[in-house]
Design an enzyme around this catalytic site. Structure first.
Site, PDB file in Angstrom:
ATOM      1  N   HIS A 288      16.837 -56.503  -9.827  1.00 24.43           N
ATOM      2  CA  HIS A 288      16.504 -55.193  -9.269  1.00 24.43           C
ATOM      3  C   HIS A 288      16.068 -55.290  -7.809  1.00 24.43           C
ATOM      4  O   HIS A 288      15.643 -54.298  -7.209  1.00 24.43           O
ATOM      5  CB  HIS A 288      15.384 -54.582 -10.130  1.00 24.43           C
TER       6      HIS A 288
ATOM      7  N   ASP B 217      19.187 -62.996  10.696  1.00 25.33           N
ATOM      8  CA  ASP B 217      18.851 -64.073  11.640  1.00 25.33           C
ATOM      9  C   ASP B 217      17.462 -64.663  11.408  1.00 25.33           C
ATOM     10  O   ASP B 217      16.920 -65.322  12.299  1.00 25.33           O
ATOM     11  CB  ASP B 217      18.957 -63.582  13.082  1.00 25.33           C
TER      12      ASP B 217
ATOM     13  N   LYS C 119      15.976 -55.639  -3.707  1.00 21.88           N
ATOM     14  CA  LYS C 119      16.719 -55.140  -2.549  1.00 21.88           C
ATOM     15  C   LYS C 119      16.191 -55.885  -1.325  1.00 21.88           C
ATOM     16  O   LYS C 119      15.079 -55.620  -0.866  1.00 21.88           O
ATOM     17  CB  LYS C 119      16.523 -53.632  -2.345  1.00 21.88           C
TER      18      LYS C 119
ATOM     19  N   ASP D 180      -8.149 -47.947  -0.857  1.00 17.75           N
ATOM     20  CA  ASP D 180      -9.333 -48.090   0.009  1.00 17.75           C
ATOM     21  C   ASP D 180      -9.058 -48.374   1.475  1.00 17.75           C
ATOM     22  O   ASP D 180      -9.870 -49.029   2.139  1.00 17.75           O
ATOM     23  CB  ASP D 180     -10.233 -49.206  -0.537  1.00 17.75           C
TER      24      ASP D 180
ATOM     25  N   LYS E 209       8.119 -46.865  -4.909  1.00 20.29           N
ATOM     26  CA  LYS E 209       7.245 -47.726  -5.705  1.00 20.29           C
ATOM     27  C   LYS E 209       6.135 -48.218  -4.783  1.00 20.29           C
ATOM     28  O   LYS E 209       6.276 -49.231  -4.095  1.00 20.29           O
ATOM     29  CB  LYS E 209       8.008 -48.919  -6.272  1.00 20.29           C
TER      30      LYS E 209
ATOM     31  N   HIS F  69      11.584 -41.865  -6.016  1.00 20.36           N
ATOM     32  CA  HIS F  69      11.994 -43.209  -6.418  1.00 20.36           C
ATOM     33  C   HIS F  69      11.122 -44.281  -5.776  1.00 20.36           C
ATOM     34  O   HIS F  69      11.341 -45.480  -5.978  1.00 20.36           O
ATOM     35  CB  HIS F  69      13.469 -43.416  -6.018  1.00 20.36           C
TER      36      HIS F  69
END
Length: 494
Positions: free
Chosen positions: A227, A234, A229, A419, A414, A412
């Site tokens: 899952h 470079d 990404k 604090d 996450k 979508h």
């Protein structure tokens, strides 16, 4: 011989075989896989109540994976990873310039370093993209600047409009002598056409498919998906977050409407750590014998943009089912929840908790922490959505606040922030699947500036959300309650 007798005998043999197979699966679950009790009991319930269908579901979604090859490949990187941890410990013990708010959270850094070889670095800059278009514009721009190599990995990669823009740039850079690697997940990227893949390979792009399907139809590791990404250019610029490559992420799918996601652009030493994560996945998938030193020689980082937050402490933390004893990103989330004293803001499209997380969030609420949870207002997976609504709603009676994001959009992102000190953004949802079954990666960032920026983004999202009060939640219909009960029962295996 009586035909009906033959049919009855065949049926009895079939039923007996199914029960033998199911019993074997139950024994395997209990004594071999050693999963958490919730998941084990859920699968046993499915196997016993719907034997034939249950066995098919278990073989398709429930069985474990062989981990031997993964560990053998990872052992080759031990030197790099262990050097990282030595550097992390030295930095925490000897660096007197660390921010006081960071010193108060050294335990989180130690926990992630010791459980995940998560190197802690400080000379980093971070850009947060809350709009997918901003992310894709930046991604395309940075890809065009590549001089040496591009490492690109997505759970979903489609050769639609935005996907072809990425492909065109990859091919252009390849012609300029840039080394290009593209890694995609077989199930997530099932719409990535063979024609485009063949074109990339023919041109010289190195392409890898994680846990490939047989003829794009049968996948024996369907339940275990990569899952992550990740993009590294470079060794200087990295991207990680929730967006995949597809037009729906730009709001072009009427089913979801506007897509609300969060992605990061990273510069600095942490890009090296993100690249290590890509290399581990790449070497496992393709078996290519890479010269690791070629890619991990210390480089001068790019000059941060004006919108970046400089000198950000970052740990790149990954998790996956290849290490069954540890749920590394979950541990990071737990330490953040434990450490929150003022506020805790969580965004996740899926919110499915085990007992440990339920209890720790209850304690945070009861301790006076301002706990706010934001989930989508519409489902992309109905069972998952109703289970998420149930777990989030349960926390209302303990003092948490629940928001469902804009009904004309899909949330979508996450993200977790506490604090004005620590923020985590990446690919892992707040759910059991992300913690135990998927291969995930998050950036844990220790910076008041980054935390405050994410807090502000969350507060702006509240303006587009509906607050679900305890009265609203308690007044839900019987149909919704039934959906929640069934979904929650199945939640350990969703």
């Amino acid at each position: 011989m009586n035909l009906s007798f033959i049919k009855d005998s065949a049926y009895e043999m079939f039923v007996t075989l199914i029960y033998i197979l199911n019993f074997s699966a139950v024994i395997h679950l209990i004594f071999r896989e050693k999963r958490d009790t919730q998941t084990t009991m859920a699968w046993i319930l499915i196997l016993l109540t719907i034997p034939a269908v249950g066995f098919v579901l278990y073989i398709t979604f429930g069985h474990g994976i062989s981990k031997d090859n993964m560990f053998k490949i990872k052992e080759e990187e031990d030197r790099i990873l262990k050097d990282n941890i030595v550097n992390t410990h030295a930095k925490l013990e000897c660096d007197n310039s660390l921010d006081p708010s960071l010193l108060a959270n050294k335990d989180i850094i130690y926990a992630l370093a010791n459980s995940n070889y998560a190197h802690y670095s400080t000379n980093n800059s971070v850009d947060i993209y809350e709009k997918p278009k901003e992310f894709f514009d930046s991604l395309l721009d940075e890809l065009k600047k590549a001089k040496e190599y591009i490492n690109i990995q997505f759970y979903i990669f489609k050769d639609d409009d935005i996907g072809n823009k990425v492909i065109d740039i990859l091919l252009e850079k390849l012609d300029e002598g840039v080394e290009v690697r593209l890694l995609y997940d077989a199930v997530g990227s099932r719409l990535f056409s063979d024609k485009s893949i063949a074109k990339l390979k023919k041109a010289g792009v190195k392409v890898g498919c994680f846990f490939p399907s047989f003829m794009k139809i049968v996948n024996f590791n369907l339940n275990y998906r990569n899952h992550r990404k990740i993009v590294v250019i470079d060794g200087n610029v990295g991207f990680v977050g929730g967006n995949n490559v597809g037009d729906e992420y730009l709001g072009k799918d009427p089913k979801f409407g506007y897509w609300r996601d969060t992605h990061l652009k990273l510069t600095g030493e942490c890009v090296r750590d993100l690249n290590i994560r890509f290399m581990l996945d790449w070497r496992f998938t393709t078996q290519e014998n890479l010269d690791m030193d070629k890619y991990f020689i210390q480089k001068n980082t790019m000059v941060p943009t004006e919108t970046s937050c400089d000198n950000v402490g970052v740990q790149i933390v990954s998790s996956g089912p290849d290490i069954t004893e540890l749920d590394e990103i979950k541990y990071g989330y737990m330490k953040m929840i434990q450490g929150a004293k003022k506020y805790l803001y969580i965004q996740s499209p899926y919110f499915i908790l085990d007992k440990t997380l339920v209890d720790i969030l209850r304690v945070a609420c009861l301790s006076g922490v301002d706990v706010r949870i934001m989930i989508p207002s519409k489902p992309d997976h109905p069972f998952v959505y109703w289970a998420s609504y149930s777990y989030a709603g349960e926390l209302l009676k303990f003092g948490a606040k629940l928001y469902t994001y804009d009904e004309n959009a899909f949330l979508h992102a996450k993200t977790i922030v506490i604090d004005d000190t620590i923020c985590s953004i990446g690919t892992a949802n707040m759910d059991i699947r992300s913690f135990e079954l998927n291969f995930e990666v998050n950036a844990f960032m220790y910076s008041p500036e980054v935390a405050k920026k994410q807090k502000k983004i969350f507060e702006n999202d509240i303006l587009k959300s509906k607050e679900i009060t305890l009265d609203i939640y308690n007044s839900r219909s019987n149909i919704v309650r039934i959906k929640q009960s069934i979904s929650r029962l199945l939640s350990p295996v969703l």
